[in-house]
Design an enzyme around this catalytic site. Structure first.
Site, PDB file in Angstrom:
ATOM      1  CG  ASP A   1      43.959  43.804  38.807  1.00 53.89           C
ATOM      2  OD1 ASP A   1      44.429  44.881  39.202  1.00 53.89           O
ATOM      3  OD2 ASP A   1      42.905  43.723  38.136  1.00 53.89           O
TER       4      ASP A   1
ATOM      5  CD  GLU B   1      44.269  46.213  43.272  1.00 56.36           C
ATOM      6  OE1 GLU B   1      43.989  47.408  43.130  1.00 56.36           O
ATOM      7  OE2 GLU B   1      43.625  45.329  42.679  1.00 56.36           O
TER       8      GLU B   1
END
Ligand code: NOJ
Ligand code: CA
Length: 586
Positions: free
Chosen positions: A230, A301
């Site tokens: 993330d 990401e």
């Protein structure tokens, strides 16, 4: 049908991409994103869970994907749907137990599905024991040094340490309550690039680095095949935290003046993103993964542009894949698509990494809704509210199916977001009262937020809650449109979106498209309306224009492998309607 262009032959130019590297699974995998709270509910509380995932693994097996990525299921107060982790080694009771996870992992592996879990290293929850310790400890303490605490500026430190804005809206700093041992600057402030319940970690602190390497090992020991990382571009901030006037939205993109490098405006920049120092972290993690057998993978990401900067994350000694958000945000236009495909392949080829492709995820409006909105733009990403212009569902689904077939024909690895294989649109008219995305609240409703793409899946048309769980409860209401799109209405039904995905994924595997070289079809190489390329022995033709396209009579022995819509034709001429993609095998 008016004067449609006719093609003499589908001759191709030289390959613009040659597959590099070995046969590791992640170089060509189609990876299905499970958003656990909305996939399937096992215990009837209206929230999806791990037993629900296990119960529906055969759906994924029959679909034909290679791997599953699960969004976070760790212990969390759920302020940002689990992207606020209170304990990286525990399962949130909402989703089940560690044993439920192990059962799910084994069941997936038995079905030949790899499993990637989500890692959230940029920030923790404010309920994480480290943050609680930091709150209890004095300014300047070791406990505070794990996070980004700073004194404020101005008299009594009343002004935040810098002018950064949170990605979810509002200031990126929150001030603590006063303590007796505060210095002259008064209570400190802490940085949160997202919600105030998500304090950013200090990645200059060696304890933080060691802890996350051990978290990786904890899940690798349990047998996971990799991690989706993330905010992978956010952990290292520029020294001195210099002021920056920009506000980064959760997701951006669709710059109409798409430049040659494939950029669409989907890159987050500013001193909090894409700092060179972040790559040391991934070199260290690469070494942790190398301690384990099998081909484990790290997926970034990272909202980074241009693609040449994104490629830095997947150099041979760093991560294995990075999401291609330039592709996701490219408008539905043949020249723009060709540009981003060329730029993506070139950038990733340069570092020997596979290109990835993605059209939907839990942070953006689903492509079946996005593409139903306007002629060319990729549409808004940050949610659609009832008061916004509503998408045309028929057009959106038609284009979404065409876009998907275009994507799945490309070499490299592709991501499928749960429900897109059913052609689901967003819920674009959710009442404000049911919304839960912190971005909705922090922008005072100016952004509808991401709830619309997170609505619980419909499994059975005639069951309460469309079969999401045993009670019919669903944590967000489902739109009526989900009934006819329920999975049980599509299984085995020729032409259904599910069957189109299944056929495409099977053909992709048989034809080994993931490892193929890509060449553009000469006749359309600069067409304003048509995108056409050959990968391995398959020619993919997508007609993005308004007029039907006449394809040449196919040579004997060639065949239509899969099409996103009905093909028309007479006298040996195939007609490819508007917003339709076809795969032909020579
Ligand atoms: C990206 C995740 O995909 C998103 O859902 C989340 O809100 C932010 N990172 C913060 O963790
Ligand atoms: Ca549940």
């Amino acid at each position: 049908m008016s004067a449609a262009p006719t093609v003499a032959q589908l001759a191709v130019g030289a390959p613009v991409h040659s597959p590099a590297g070995g046969r590791e699974w992640w170089r060509s995998a189609v990876i299905y994103q499970v958003y656990p709270r909305s996939f399937a509910d096992g215990n009837g509380d209206g929230i999806g869970d791990l037993p629900g995932v296990t119960a529906h693994l055969d759906h994924l097996r029959s679909l034909g994907v290679d791997a599953v990525w699960l969004s976070p299921f760790y212990l969390s107060p759920q302020k940002d749907a689990g992207y606020d982790v209170a304990d990286y080694r525990q399962i949130d009771p909402l989703f089940g137990t560690l044993e439920d996870f192990e059962v799910m992992l084994e069941a997936a592996h038995e079905r030949g599905l790899r499993v990637i879990v989500d890692l959230v290293p940029n920030h923790t929850s404010d309920q994480h024991v480290w943050f609680q310790e930091a709150l209890a400890a004095a300014p300047g303490s070791a406990a505070r040094d794990r996070y980004m605490f700073r004194d404020g500026k101005g008299t009594g430190g009343k002004v935040p340490p810098n002018n950064w804005q949170s990605i979810f809206g509002g200031p990126a700093w929150t001030r603590l309550a006063p303590r007796e041992d505060d210095g002259p600057a008064g209570p400190q402030w802490y940085l949160h690039m997202f919600d105030s319940s998500q304090p950013d970690l200090n990645w200059d602190n060696p304890e933080v680095r060691t802890e996350f390497e051990n978290v990786l090992r904890f899940w690798l020991d349990r047998g996971v095949d990799g991690f989706r990382v993330d905010v992978a571009h956010g952990m290292v901030k520029a020294p001195g935290l210099p002021d920056w006037a920009g506000r980064v939205a959760m997701v951006e993109g669709t710059d109409p003046a798409a430049p040659e490098d494939g950029s669409t405006g989907a890159g987050n920049n500013g001193p909090m993103f894409d700092q060179d120092g972040v790559h040391d972290i991934y070199r260290a993690w690469n070494r942790v993964l190398a301690e384990y057998d099998g081909d484990r993978a790290l997926v970034a990401e990272a909202w980074v542009e241009p693609l040449s900067r994104l490629a830095n994350y997947v150099r041979p000694d760093e991560m294995q894949q990075a999401f291609n958000f330039s592709f996701l945000t490219t408008p539905w236009s043949a020249p723009a698509m060709r540009t981003v495909v060329n730029a993506s392949l070139a950038a990733m080829d340069d570092v020997g990494a596979p290109t990835t492709w993605v059209l939907s995820n839990h942070d953006v409006v689903r492509h079946a809704s996005r593409l139903g909105l306007s002629e060319v733009a990729a549409g808004p990403l940050n949610g659609i509210a009832a008061t916004d212009p509503q998408p045309d569902h028929v057009l959106g689904l038609r284009r979404a199916r065409a876009a998907t077939l275009l994507m799945l024909g490309l070499p490299g690895s592709a991501y499928v977001y749960q429900g897109e294989e059913l052609g689901l649109p967003d819920h674009t008219a959710l009442p404000a009262g049911v919304r839960q995305d912190p971005a909705f609240f922090r922008t005072g409703g100016a952004e509808a937020g991401r709830d619309g793409c997170r609505v619980p899946l419909p499994w059975t048309a005639d069951a309460p809650g469309y079969g999401f769980g045993p009670t019919g409860d669903t944590w967000l209401p489902q739109p009526e449109a989900y009934g006819v799109l329920a999975a049980d209405q599509q299984y085995g039904v020729a032409g259904s979106t599910f069957e189109m995905y299944r056929e495409a994924l099977a053909a992709r595997r048989v034809e080994d498209l993931g490892h193929g070289a890509l060449s553009w079809v000469d006749a359309f190489a600069s067409s304003p309306d048509v995108i056409a390329f050959q990968v391995a022995d398959v020619v993919v033709v997508a007609n993005l224009g308004a007029a039907p396209l006449a394809l040449p009579a196919l040579p004997a022995g060639s065949e239509v492998l899969v099409a996103s819509g009905e093909l028309l034709g007479a006298d040996g001429v195939l007609m490819l309607p508007s917003d339709t993609t076809v795969w032909l095998r020579a």
